[in-house]
Scaffold this active site. Structure first.
Site: not given
Length: 151
Positions: A52, A87, A54, A77
């Site tokens: 992801h 995240c 992040e 998330c």
């Protein structure tokens, strides 16, 4: 909204754009981490949907993430289908002070729980910064699942 907020969110949007359609069932997200006015980390969702944005940005920032402001195009998330730390948890563990989000995420892995976790951890969260510009990234995004696991 300051000019700096706009510039950093536009950078996050620009990071996400090249991966549109290449992140499997995950949306393409851009993330920029700023500390004392300087970009210390940035990332976009990896091809195929992992890692992801992040995760990439926090890793790039390292200890400089402490006390920083995060600009992200979509709500972080709050849970992961893989069971990995969300995240929202990663941002909290990195010690960021504030998270600025363009768009809410209707996914069962976010859908308010990412924002809720960040706020519960004491982080300042601002939602809707350049939402109209970022929304172009998510016009075709429809989460595959309608309910969170176990709910």
């Amino acid at each position: 909204m300051s000019q700096a907020d706009q510039a950093h969110m536009r950078r996050a949007i620009a990071l996400a754009r090249p991966h549109l359609g290449q992140t499997a069932e995950n949306p393409s997200v851009g993330c920029v981490i700023v500390r004392n006015g300087a970009v210390v980390g940035e990332g976009a969702t990896g091809l195929g949907g992992r890692p992801h944005a992040e995760e990439i940005a926090v890793q790039a920032a390292g200890p400089a993430a402490q006390g920083a402001v995060v600009y992200v195009t979509l709500e972080p998330c709050g849970a992961r289908s893989s069971g990995a730390p969300s995240c929202a948890a990663r941002l909290t563990q990195a010690g960021v002070a504030q998270v600025v989000i363009a768009c809410a995420d209707p996914s069962p892995y976010a859908d308010g729980q990412g924002v809720g976790q960040l706020r519960a951890a004491g982080l300042e969260v601002r939602l809707g910064v350049l939402a109209e510009e970022a929304q172009d990234l998510y016009r075709g995004y429809a989460p595959a699942r309608t309910r969170r696991p176990g709910h």
